[in-house]
Design a protein around this motif. Sequence first.
Motif, PDB file in Angstrom:
ATOM      1  N   CYS A 203       0.843  -1.194   0.000  1.00  0.00           N
ATOM      2  CA  CYS A 203       0.000   0.000   0.000  1.00  0.00           C
ATOM      3  C   CYS A 203       0.876   1.242   0.000  1.00  0.00           C
ATOM      4  O   CYS A 203       2.001   1.234   0.522  1.00  0.00           O
ATOM      5  CB  CYS A 203      -0.966   0.018   1.178  1.00  0.00           C
ATOM      6  SG  CYS A 203      -0.179   0.019   2.788  1.00  0.00           S
TER       7      CYS A 203
ATOM      8  N   ASP B  58      -9.629   7.307   2.068  1.00  0.00           N
ATOM      9  CA  ASP B  58      -9.432   6.307   1.002  1.00  0.00           C
ATOM     10  C   ASP B  58      -9.566   6.983  -0.357  1.00  0.00           C
ATOM     11  O   ASP B  58     -10.626   7.509  -0.689  1.00  0.00           O
ATOM     12  CB  ASP B  58     -10.471   5.201   1.162  1.00  0.00           C
ATOM     13  CG  ASP B  58     -10.520   4.278  -0.051  1.00  0.00           C
ATOM     14  OD1 ASP B  58      -9.484   4.161  -0.748  1.00  0.00           O
ATOM     15  OD2 ASP B  58     -11.593   3.676  -0.285  1.00  0.00           O
TER      16      ASP B  58
ATOM     17  N   VAL C 267      -8.185   5.249  -3.219  1.00  0.00           N
ATOM     18  CA  VAL C 267      -7.790   4.178  -4.133  1.00  0.00           C
ATOM     19  C   VAL C 267      -8.783   4.119  -5.298  1.00  0.00           C
ATOM     20  O   VAL C 267     -10.002   4.192  -5.083  1.00  0.00           O
ATOM     21  CB  VAL C 267      -7.745   2.827  -3.396  1.00  0.00           C
ATOM     22  CG1 VAL C 267      -7.479   1.689  -4.386  1.00  0.00           C
ATOM     23  CG2 VAL C 267      -6.676   2.847  -2.318  1.00  0.00           C
TER      24      VAL C 267
ATOM     25  N   VAL D  89      -6.407  -1.806  -4.334  1.00  0.00           N
ATOM     26  CA  VAL D  89      -6.544  -2.472  -3.029  1.00  0.00           C
ATOM     27  C   VAL D  89      -8.009  -2.871  -2.911  1.00  0.00           C
ATOM     28  O   VAL D  89      -8.889  -2.010  -2.914  1.00  0.00           O
ATOM     29  CB  VAL D  89      -6.151  -1.542  -1.871  1.00  0.00           C
ATOM     30  CG1 VAL D  89      -6.371  -2.249  -0.533  1.00  0.00           C
ATOM     31  CG2 VAL D  89      -4.705  -1.085  -1.995  1.00  0.00           C
TER      32      VAL D  89
ATOM     33  N   ARG E 191     -11.708  -3.720  -1.812  1.00  0.00           N
ATOM     34  CA  ARG E 191     -12.477  -2.978  -0.827  1.00  0.00           C
ATOM     35  C   ARG E 191     -12.450  -3.634   0.561  1.00  0.00           C
ATOM     36  O   ARG E 191     -12.443  -2.956   1.576  1.00  0.00           O
ATOM     37  CB  ARG E 191     -13.946  -2.861  -1.264  1.00  0.00           C
ATOM     38  CG  ARG E 191     -14.180  -2.251  -2.639  1.00  0.00           C
ATOM     39  CD  ARG E 191     -13.475  -0.927  -2.840  1.00  0.00           C
ATOM     40  NE  ARG E 191     -13.856   0.074  -1.832  1.00  0.00           N
ATOM     41  CZ  ARG E 191     -13.241   1.235  -1.684  1.00  0.00           C
ATOM     42  NH1 ARG E 191     -12.170   1.538  -2.432  1.00  0.00           N
ATOM     43  NH2 ARG E 191     -13.663   2.101  -0.777  1.00  0.00           N
TER      44      ARG E 191
ATOM     45  N   ILE F 272      -9.358  -2.422   2.656  1.00  0.00           N
ATOM     46  CA  ILE F 272      -9.120  -1.016   3.017  1.00  0.00           C
ATOM     47  C   ILE F 272      -9.288  -0.796   4.526  1.00  0.00           C
ATOM     48  O   ILE F 272      -8.455  -0.123   5.157  1.00  0.00           O
ATOM     49  CB  ILE F 272     -10.041  -0.100   2.185  1.00  0.00           C
ATOM     50  CG1 ILE F 272      -9.552  -0.102   0.727  1.00  0.00           C
ATOM     51  CG2 ILE F 272     -10.032   1.330   2.754  1.00  0.00           C
ATOM     52  CD1 ILE F 272     -10.400   0.682  -0.227  1.00  0.00           C
TER      53      ILE F 272
ATOM     54  N   VAL G  32      -6.037  -1.783   6.155  1.00  0.00           N
ATOM     55  CA  VAL G  32      -4.981  -0.773   6.084  1.00  0.00           C
ATOM     56  C   VAL G  32      -5.205   0.300   7.144  1.00  0.00           C
ATOM     57  O   VAL G  32      -4.278   0.714   7.857  1.00  0.00           O
ATOM     58  CB  VAL G  32      -4.927  -0.136   4.677  1.00  0.00           C
ATOM     59  CG1 VAL G  32      -3.869   0.975   4.634  1.00  0.00           C
ATOM     60  CG2 VAL G  32      -4.637  -1.183   3.621  1.00  0.00           C
ATOM     61  N   GLU G  33      -6.454   0.753   7.265  1.00  0.00           N
ATOM     62  CA  GLU G  33      -6.756   1.774   8.271  1.00  0.00           C
ATOM     63  C   GLU G  33      -6.431   1.274   9.677  1.00  0.00           C
ATOM     64  O   GLU G  33      -5.837   1.999  10.490  1.00  0.00           O
ATOM     65  CB  GLU G  33      -8.228   2.178   8.193  1.00  0.00           C
ATOM     66  CG  GLU G  33      -8.595   3.239   9.231  1.00  0.00           C
ATOM     67  CD  GLU G  33     -10.040   3.699   9.117  1.00  0.00           C
ATOM     68  OE1 GLU G  33     -10.431   4.584   9.916  1.00  0.00           O
ATOM     69  OE2 GLU G  33     -10.774   3.178   8.258  1.00  0.00           O
TER      70      GLU G  33
ATOM     71  N   LEU H  93      -4.801   6.833   1.785  1.00  0.00           N
ATOM     72  CA  LEU H  93      -4.407   5.648   1.036  1.00  0.00           C
ATOM     73  C   LEU H  93      -4.600   5.936  -0.451  1.00  0.00           C
ATOM     74  O   LEU H  93      -5.721   6.174  -0.904  1.00  0.00           O
ATOM     75  CB  LEU H  93      -5.261   4.447   1.469  1.00  0.00           C
ATOM     76  CG  LEU H  93      -5.026   3.135   0.727  1.00  0.00           C
ATOM     77  CD1 LEU H  93      -3.575   2.657   0.884  1.00  0.00           C
ATOM     78  CD2 LEU H  93      -5.999   2.063   1.213  1.00  0.00           C
TER      79      LEU H  93
END
Length: 732
Positions: free
Chosen positions: A546, A563, A565, A570, A572, A575, A578-579, A603
């Motif tokens: 990422c 977000d 992206v 990436v 869904r 996501i 990642v957060e 991101l």
Amino acid sequence: MGDKAQTHPGAAGRARAADHPASIRNVVLVGHSGSGKTTLVEALALTAGAVNRAGRVEDGGTVSDHDDIEHRQQRSVQLSLVPVEWDGIKINVLDTPGYADFVGELRAGLRAADAALFVVSASDGVDGSTRMVWEECQAVGMPRAIVVTHLESARANFEEMTRVCAEAFGGDDPDAVLPLYLPLRGPEGPDGHAPVTGLVGLLSQKLFDYSAGERKESEPGEDQLPDIAEARDRLIEGIIAESEDETLMDRYLGGEQVDVKTLIQDLERAVARGTFFPVLAAAPAAEGARQGLGTVELLDLITGGFPTPFEHPMPGVTTIDGRARELKACDTEGPLVAEVVKTSSDPYVGRISLVRVFSGTLRPDETVHVSGHGLADRGHEDHDVDEKIGALSTPFGKQQRPVTHAVAGDLVSVAKLGRAETGDTLSAKDDPLLMEPWRMPDPLLPLAIQAHSKADEDKLSQGLARLVAEDPTMRLEQNQDTHQVVLWCLGEAHADVALERLRSRYGVQVDVVPHKVSLRETFAVKAAGRGRHVKQSGGHGQYAICEIEVEPLPGGSGVEFVDKVVGGAVPRQFIPSVEKGVRTQAAKGVAAGYPLIDVRITLLDGKAHSVDSSDAAFQTAGALALREAAAGARIHLLEPVSEVGVLVPDDYVGPVMSDLSSRRGRVLGTEQVGSGRTLIRAEVPEFEIGRYAIDLRSLSHGTARFDRAYARHEPMPPQIAERIREQAGETP
């Protein structure tokens, strides 16, 4: 009062349970440390027959016996109650500590009392903290009198001290602070000092000789009367000025002789109303004596001039859900309302609660409702619980003397109230009520502690809980940022007593460690980072990439995740992973291990694998991306800044403002508060005010006080930040 007293044979000594509020007087002794309050209490107890000539109670202890901490520290550190009886009146004498660290005990004494005796040393004068307490009493209209002690000192000058008291306490009306008696001195000794041997009553013009160890009354000689004439005339005029008879002053100035009995009645009414403040003199009894100098006069003042509990305004009372409840003051037949003014522990009895009954009658073995609300900020959870009253007793030295009941207006010790804490309300089980809490000082000196051993760790939590239950001026903090246990105290002596009580009373040994300040981190500039977490080790692999961008935000923004992206780079479902990864890393910090705040993390892009990508892999990639962004950016360390308000006498405004500036403080402004005081408002980094409670007291000689409230975090100076990073094992 003393002028009307002739003899007092058969003083009852040990106080019994009072049957009516009219036969009770509650008086608190106030004065700076070393002014002689405890010695005065012992002298009053001796004169009232509560102790024998050696100053001992029946078990051989002294009336001033407290716990071992007080003996080791050679000063009072807690509120104590000494009940005595005089002329059929039960007098609850509340002795308070004079040292500023124990002002919470003083406030509890003021709450429990109906009048105050200000004890002033003839050799030391009136200090600033005593003046502040006087003003507190004045604000609520509490009746007051002044007792001058240490007359045996070579530097003692009663007349000069009376003038000082009038100046310090009289305000716009110095004639409201006047002596009722003047000291009589004996022959000069070899050192040229003439000891005080008795008193002359200004109203009665009689001599009271204490030189033989017991009060003896006589008539003054004709040559002595002119010496007291001026003081007597001034006292009479001061009393008449407070009289309800508006014609009395004109008659007196016209030459009419006012009856002494009328003057005494007007004096007693003025004292009870809190509009006239008599000055008396007192000294402890010599060895083998039955009475201390001035103690008979003082006991007469308390019984004749101080108000009954009927005249004490009822503190605010509400139901548990906050609805106001109007109650008749000091109604023995009314609903039960009592308040715990002090909590202590006895190794044999357990918890003992000192209770002031404001309404109703308290009896042993009945079930009461215990309510504690409004002290959550001190580590005291709100609680409502029913408890059974144990034995009732009245304390005297180390003794607890059983009593059968306590009527409205009285003070009593209650045993084994397991949940009751200082400040709690006791009320009827079927009619639960809550009293408005009294104002308590904020503890502003942090004491970070940790258990000394594993055995201590097991007992620490319970010991601390019991400690703060006894002392609401102490606040317990479990700091989630620094992972420290912090006891907030009023000063070093307060902290010392807390540590000693933990060790000696609760068997917990702790170590004091440096107090940590909760720092934060933030990005000073925009930065980008790429997190790549790719592992192929046979079987199911891990794959997540990422790319993020981090930019600073205004203070108070927290951590914002965005977000951006496109094209499904990436998926869904990953996501949120990642957060979660970047937020977890932000909480751990990116430079020196402090939480990251006030940033927007966006991101932008990434890559995934149809088989090997997972929630855990993208969490790890998000954390790696944030760390990489921080590695190439300038990171600010943020320190907490407090808004500080310092209330200080005008004489100390310059030194206090200079001191605040030396602490990297920014003065926001000043304003005049009342007469002779200034409120200074400033913003100061918390790093600089850890010991401010101690330093301000020293700087202002105990006359200033301050409060603090968190304002925000802001970047600290680079040189200080560099030192913090080095301590954290990071390179700047």
